[in-house]
Design a protein around this motif. Structure first.
Motif, PDB file in Angstrom:
ATOM      1  N   LYS A 161       0.816  -1.215   0.000  1.00 52.44           N
ATOM      2  CA  LYS A 161       0.000   0.000   0.000  1.00 52.44           C
ATOM      3  C   LYS A 161       0.848   1.263   0.000  1.00 52.44           C
ATOM      4  O   LYS A 161       0.362   2.348  -0.291  1.00 52.44           O
ATOM      5  N   HIS A 162       2.151   1.107   0.325  1.00 55.31           N
ATOM      6  CA  HIS A 162       3.071   2.251   0.251  1.00 55.31           C
ATOM      7  C   HIS A 162       3.713   2.354  -1.125  1.00 55.31           C
ATOM      8  O   HIS A 162       4.576   3.198  -1.339  1.00 55.31           O
ATOM      9  N   SER A 163       3.325   1.467  -2.047  1.00 54.14           N
ATOM     10  CA  SER A 163       3.751   1.431  -3.451  1.00 54.14           C
ATOM     11  C   SER A 163       5.096   0.743  -3.658  1.00 54.14           C
ATOM     12  O   SER A 163       5.599   0.689  -4.779  1.00 54.14           O
ATOM     13  N   LEU A 164       5.699   0.193  -2.588  1.00 53.28           N
ATOM     14  CA  LEU A 164       6.963  -0.533  -2.705  1.00 53.28           C
ATOM     15  C   LEU A 164       6.690  -2.033  -2.808  1.00 53.28           C
ATOM     16  O   LEU A 164       5.618  -2.503  -2.437  1.00 53.28           O
ATOM     17  N   THR A 165       7.667  -2.784  -3.293  1.00 54.08           N
ATOM     18  CA  THR A 165       7.514  -4.226  -3.427  1.00 54.08           C
ATOM     19  C   THR A 165       7.814  -4.923  -2.109  1.00 54.08           C
ATOM     20  O   THR A 165       8.825  -4.625  -1.449  1.00 54.08           O
ATOM     21  N   THR A 199      -3.107  -1.089   7.487  1.00 52.07           N
ATOM     22  CA  THR A 199      -2.922   0.275   6.966  1.00 52.07           C
ATOM     23  C   THR A 199      -1.828   1.011   7.739  1.00 52.07           C
ATOM     24  O   THR A 199      -1.808   2.233   7.803  1.00 52.07           O
ATOM     25  N   ALA A 200      -0.916   0.246   8.341  1.00 55.69           N
ATOM     26  CA  ALA A 200       0.126   0.840   9.177  1.00 55.69           C
ATOM     27  C   ALA A 200       0.938   1.884   8.432  1.00 55.69           C
ATOM     28  O   ALA A 200       1.255   2.945   8.975  1.00 55.69           O
ATOM     29  N   CYS A 201       1.281   1.608   7.170  1.00 60.04           N
ATOM     30  CA  CYS A 201       2.115   2.554   6.421  1.00 60.04           C
ATOM     31  C   CYS A 201       1.375   3.855   6.143  1.00 60.04           C
ATOM     32  O   CYS A 201       1.977   4.938   6.126  1.00 60.04           O
ATOM     33  N   LEU A 202       0.062   3.772   5.926  1.00 57.63           N
ATOM     34  CA  LEU A 202      -0.718   4.987   5.666  1.00 57.63           C
ATOM     35  C   LEU A 202      -0.759   5.883   6.892  1.00 57.63           C
ATOM     36  O   LEU A 202      -0.621   7.108   6.793  1.00 57.63           O
ATOM     37  N   ALA A 209       1.630  11.233   3.034  1.00 56.43           N
ATOM     38  CA  ALA A 209       1.869  11.227   1.591  1.00 56.43           C
ATOM     39  C   ALA A 209       1.163  10.072   0.875  1.00 56.43           C
ATOM     40  O   ALA A 209       0.937  10.145  -0.337  1.00 56.43           O
ATOM     41  N   ILE A 210       0.842   9.006   1.618  1.00 60.40           N
ATOM     42  CA  ILE A 210       0.120   7.886   1.008  1.00 60.40           C
ATOM     43  C   ILE A 210      -1.354   8.255   1.070  1.00 60.40           C
ATOM     44  O   ILE A 210      -2.048   8.010   2.056  1.00 60.40           O
ATOM     45  N   VAL A 211      -1.819   8.883   0.017  1.00 56.60           N
ATOM     46  CA  VAL A 211      -3.148   9.504   0.030  1.00 56.60           C
ATOM     47  C   VAL A 211      -4.277   8.487  -0.044  1.00 56.60           C
ATOM     48  O   VAL A 211      -5.427   8.788   0.306  1.00 56.60           O
ATOM     49  N   GLU A 212      -3.981   7.303  -0.507  1.00 53.24           N
ATOM     50  CA  GLU A 212      -4.908   6.174  -0.498  1.00 53.24           C
ATOM     51  C   GLU A 212      -4.064   4.935  -0.733  1.00 53.24           C
ATOM     52  O   GLU A 212      -2.916   5.036  -1.183  1.00 53.24           O
ATOM     53  N   PRO A 213      -4.585   3.752  -0.409  1.00 52.46           N
ATOM     54  CA  PRO A 213      -3.773   2.554  -0.609  1.00 52.46           C
ATOM     55  C   PRO A 213      -3.206   2.477  -2.019  1.00 52.46           C
ATOM     56  O   PRO A 213      -3.917   2.675  -3.000  1.00 52.46           O
ATOM     57  N   CYS A 251       7.540   4.173   6.367  1.00 52.29           N
ATOM     58  CA  CYS A 251       6.533   3.229   5.875  1.00 52.29           C
ATOM     59  C   CYS A 251       7.082   1.807   5.804  1.00 52.29           C
ATOM     60  O   CYS A 251       6.333   0.835   5.925  1.00 52.29           O
ATOM     61  N   GLN A 252       8.391   1.672   5.629  1.00 58.66           N
ATOM     62  CA  GLN A 252       8.994   0.337   5.646  1.00 58.66           C
ATOM     63  C   GLN A 252       9.247  -0.128   7.077  1.00 58.66           C
ATOM     64  O   GLN A 252       9.075  -1.303   7.400  1.00 58.66           O
TER      65      GLN A 252
END
Length: 381
Positions: A161-165, A199-202, A209-213, A251-252
């Motif tokens: 959800k933070h856009s990382l792999t 949703t911990a990273c959000l 900055a993570i405006v949505e998953p 977020c990581q």
């Protein structure tokens, strides 16, 4: 080209994975070049302006999602990952100590771009020894490539959800690289998303900055603000940046899957002592010559001395009140560029405010992150 038969391609695929691991990659996967399903997401992200000043994201249009247009003839993409989590990372210790400079873990060692690209080139050469007419090209953040989408399709991990792999056995502390090839290798199975309801990273992101998953507005991201942003850092984000002077790992750090992250064996990714857990004020004292010397071969050098000073000025503004910091900032004003001067003046105002009232505790989010690390909920290597 004289194509290999199915059995030979399968054998070659197995050899490629073995060669990749021998070259230091922890995982090697293969996918086809059809990334159409990601085009609408990419287009929407660009149209909303989430790329900020990263204009290169839009320069090539949808070529980023079309590998065969980037390198004509490409039939497969070989995706690789290389772990970079260093030993003795001291995440919590450095985040908690506001007098120290927090530098993203990936940037504490040698610049990964050259290392991964050189290894990918060697992998390509080994494949070519088996396929004389092979055309290949390695990529490591050097061209319009959707590396996370490719990694997901190649079975390396899923996009969090933070856009990382994220990888189930290795978390997310790894670099990605790609090798485009023009042979029809058998492909691997894509990885199923495993974030679930987390949703911990959000919630942990200091600037939200993570405006949505799965969607990050780069203009709010601390990594973007401290690395990609060329001008002044917007004032509304400066206090939220804290002591993060190059990148951000929050977020990581909070991601539960990083409990399973592995320590890297690559000595080049181990922290440089001149960068790790250093006092903000000591780094701010560097002149440009010292900066260039101490960041030689480091990804930090790419932002240049001026932005390095800008970031440190923000960090000093967020540090606990200190007469030494105030005196240092005031002394630097006369020699500072206009960009750095703006941030020094902001930092001095912060210290003036602190001097007239009791210093507030760390932000609620940073406290939560540090507590998670200290309780062992997140790995602090």
């Amino acid at each position: 080209m004289s194509f290999l038969n199915t059995s030979e391609l399968l054998s070659l695929s197995e050899n490629i994975k073995a060669w990749g691991k021998a070259l230091g990659f922890q995982q090697v996967g293969i996918c086809d070049v059809n990334l159409e399903q990601h085009e609408s997401h990419l287009q929407s992200w660009l149209e909303k302006g989430y790329a900020g000043e990263m204009h290169y994201m839009a320069e090539h249009g949808m070529k980023r999602a079309r590998p065969a247009e980037l390198l004509p003839g490409t039939m497969r993409v070989i995706s690789v990952r290389m772990d970079y989590l260093p030993p003795d990372a001291k995440f919590a210790q450095t985040l908690k100590n506001k007098q120290q400079a927090y530098i993203s873990r990936y940037a504490l060692g040698r610049d990964y771009h050259k290392l991964l690209r050189a290894r990918l080139k060697k992998l390509g050469d080994k494949i070519k020894a088996e396929c004389a007419e092979l055309n290949f090209r390695p990529f490591v953040d050097s061209a319009p490539v959707l590396e996370h989408a490719i990694a997901e399709k190649a079975g390396i991990g899923w996009t969090g959800k933070h856009s990382l792999t994220i990888n189930k056995e290795a978390g997310s502390w790894f670099f990605l690289g790609e090798l485009f090839v023009d042979i029809p290798l058998p492909v691997d199975k894509a990885v199923v998303e495993n974030c679930g309801s987390c949703t911990a990273c959000l919630t942990i992101c200091p600037t939200q900055a993570i405006v949505e998953p799965y969607v990050v507005d780069a203009r709010r991201c601390i990594s973007y603000l401290t690395i990609e942003q060329k001008g002044a850092i917007p004032e509304q984000y400066r206090s939220l940046i804290g002591n993060r002077v190059y990148g951000c790992d929050d977020c990581q750090l909070i991601c539960p899957w990083n409990r399973y992250a592995n320590i890297t064996d690559e000595a080049d990714f181990h922290p440089r002592q001149k960068l790790m857990s250093q006092e903000l004020i000591d780094l701010f004292a560097w002149n440009e010559e010292t900066f260039l010397k101490n960041t030689e071969g480091s990804p930090i050098r790419r932002i240049g001395f001026e932005r390095w000073q800008r970031n440190l000025a923000v960090g000093l503004g967020n540090a606990a009140y200190s007469e030494r910091i105030v005196n240092t900032l005031q002394a630097a004003l006369s020699q500072a560029t206009d960009l750095v001067k703006e941030h020094i003046q902001w930092a001095l105002q912060q210290h003036q405010n602190k001097a007239s009232q009791n210093e507030k505790n760390d932000s609620r989010l940073t406290q939560r992150l540090v507590r998670s690390i200290e309780k062992g909920l997140v790995r602090d290597a």
